[in-house]
Design a protein around this motif. Structure first.
Motif, PDB file in Angstrom:
ATOM      1  N   LEU A  69       8.617  -4.580  -3.595  1.00  0.00           N
ATOM      2  CA  LEU A  69       7.669  -3.697  -2.924  1.00  0.00           C
ATOM      3  C   LEU A  69       8.392  -2.528  -2.242  1.00  0.00           C
ATOM      4  O   LEU A  69       7.875  -1.407  -2.209  1.00  0.00           O
ATOM      5  N   GLU A 106       1.706   8.695 -10.610  1.00  0.00           N
ATOM      6  CA  GLU A 106       1.839   9.296  -9.285  1.00  0.00           C
ATOM      7  C   GLU A 106       2.634  10.587  -9.359  1.00  0.00           C
ATOM      8  O   GLU A 106       2.294  11.589  -8.712  1.00  0.00           O
ATOM      9  N   ASP A 162       0.845  -1.194   0.000  1.00  0.00           N
ATOM     10  CA  ASP A 162       0.000   0.000   0.000  1.00  0.00           C
ATOM     11  C   ASP A 162       0.880   1.244   0.000  1.00  0.00           C
ATOM     12  O   ASP A 162       1.589   1.516   0.969  1.00  0.00           O
ATOM     13  N   THR A 163       0.842   2.013  -1.076  1.00  0.00           N
ATOM     14  CA  THR A 163       1.686   3.202  -1.209  1.00  0.00           C
ATOM     15  C   THR A 163       0.921   4.497  -0.955  1.00  0.00           C
ATOM     16  O   THR A 163       1.369   5.575  -1.352  1.00  0.00           O
ATOM     17  N   SER A 164      -0.215   4.424  -0.291  1.00  0.00           N
ATOM     18  CA  SER A 164      -1.055   5.609  -0.123  1.00  0.00           C
ATOM     19  C   SER A 164      -0.523   6.594   0.914  1.00  0.00           C
ATOM     20  O   SER A 164      -0.884   7.777   0.892  1.00  0.00           O
ATOM     21  N   TYR A 200      11.556   3.955   3.023  1.00  0.00           N
ATOM     22  CA  TYR A 200      12.035   2.804   2.257  1.00  0.00           C
ATOM     23  C   TYR A 200      13.156   3.161   1.298  1.00  0.00           C
ATOM     24  O   TYR A 200      13.751   2.278   0.679  1.00  0.00           O
ATOM     25  N   ARG A 217       6.616   6.810   2.752  1.00  0.00           N
ATOM     26  CA  ARG A 217       7.309   6.151   1.649  1.00  0.00           C
ATOM     27  C   ARG A 217       8.814   6.391   1.655  1.00  0.00           C
ATOM     28  O   ARG A 217       9.585   5.514   1.261  1.00  0.00           O
ATOM     29  N   ALA A 236       9.105  -0.073  -4.928  1.00  0.00           N
ATOM     30  CA  ALA A 236       7.882   0.628  -5.335  1.00  0.00           C
ATOM     31  C   ALA A 236       7.509   1.707  -4.337  1.00  0.00           C
ATOM     32  O   ALA A 236       6.989   2.768  -4.720  1.00  0.00           O
ATOM     33  N   GLN A 237       7.744   1.458  -3.068  1.00  0.00           N
ATOM     34  CA  GLN A 237       7.471   2.476  -2.055  1.00  0.00           C
ATOM     35  C   GLN A 237       8.397   3.675  -2.234  1.00  0.00           C
ATOM     36  O   GLN A 237       8.004   4.825  -2.023  1.00  0.00           O
ATOM     37  N   ARG A 257       2.006   8.840   1.677  1.00  0.00           N
ATOM     38  CA  ARG A 257       3.128   9.456   0.972  1.00  0.00           C
ATOM     39  C   ARG A 257       4.289   9.790   1.902  1.00  0.00           C
ATOM     40  O   ARG A 257       5.449   9.729   1.496  1.00  0.00           O
TER      41      ARG A 257
END
Length: 251
Positions: free
Chosen positions: A98, A109, A71-73, A81, A78, A101-102, A75
């Motif tokens: 993953l 986006e 879940d990257t919601s 990572y 993030r 992606a974070q 912000r």
């Protein structure tokens, strides 16, 4: 490394419910001091009650599921990572994917982030310009400070990256440089001396990146108008970098 951390490593290796282990924070970026704790994410297949998030002076261990890692919601979370080290990945590389992606923005986006954050940056630059025009230099400086976070999000999102935490801004720019003119000295100088000073470069790069339509919703003549030197001995921002007419830049 503390005995608590070493014990955590052994426990993760022995427990099949753990899908991955991620080292984050200062330890992962080789920035640790004597005061640094150890930040890790324990990634589990599901919450069973055997693992709970722990916050202590020596160790912060956040427990999340694989789906929660995907879940990257959030912000703000993030950037934790970025530069993180995957110590355990029982999913054949999925944990590492993953984490990547974070730590980066997809093109969609990035476009959404730039439009949102650029609009906020111009808003505060516009307000600062009006206050300077009206002789309210102290209030203009307040807007300049508020423009800073919007500026950082805008600049990094233009290149598909998430905004660093202030603590790691220098580390980020030294280890993963942005294109000119976004150097450590330029960005930190603008944030501490007045984010409005970078508007000419922000506008140049934003227009080159296809965001001119957003900029044109503002009365930029107010922003571009020359202003008198600030009153009250306010420290100047960094010198403005003039754009090369033969170099439209890239975003």
């Amino acid at each position: 490394m503390t005995s608590g951390y070493e014990g955590l490593l052994r426990r993760c290796e022995a427990d099949p419910v753990v899908a991955g282990l991620i080292l984050s924070g200062s330890q992962a970026r080789d920035m640790a001091t004597d005061h640094s704790d150890i930040d890790v994410y324990v990634v589990v297949h599901e919450h069973t009650g055997r693992w709970e998030t722990v916050h202590s002076a020596a160790l912060d261990a956040a427990v999340l599921t694989v789906d929660e890692l995907a879940d990257t919601s959030d912000r703000w979370q993030r950037y934790s990572y970025r530069g993180a080290r995957v110590l355990l990945d029982r999913l054949g590389g999925r944990i590492a994917a993953l984490v990547r992606a974070q730590a980066a923005l997809t093109p969609a986006e990035a476009d959404t982030m730039v439009r949102e954050q650029l609009d906020g940056y111009v808003n505060f630059v516009y307000r600062a310009a009006k206050s300077r025009r009206d002789g309210r230099d102290d209030l203009a400086r307040l807007d300049d400070y508020e423009a800073g976070p919007w500026l950082l999000w805008t600049i990094f999102a233009m290149y598909g990256r998430v905004r660093p935490y202030n603590k790691f801004l220098r580390w980020e720019l030294e280890h993963h440089p942005l294109p000119e003119p976004w150097t450590v000295d330029v960005l930190i100088g603008a944030l501490t001396g007045g984010a409005s000073a970078l508007f000419p470069e922000v506008e140049r790069v934003a227009r080159a990146g296809g965001f001119g339509d957003l900029l044109d919703t503002w009365d930029l003549d107010v922003v571009r108008a020359p202003v008198s030197p600030p009153k009250g001995g306010l420290p100047p921002g960094p010198p403005r970098v003039e754009a090369d007419a033969d170099d439209p830049g890239s975003a």
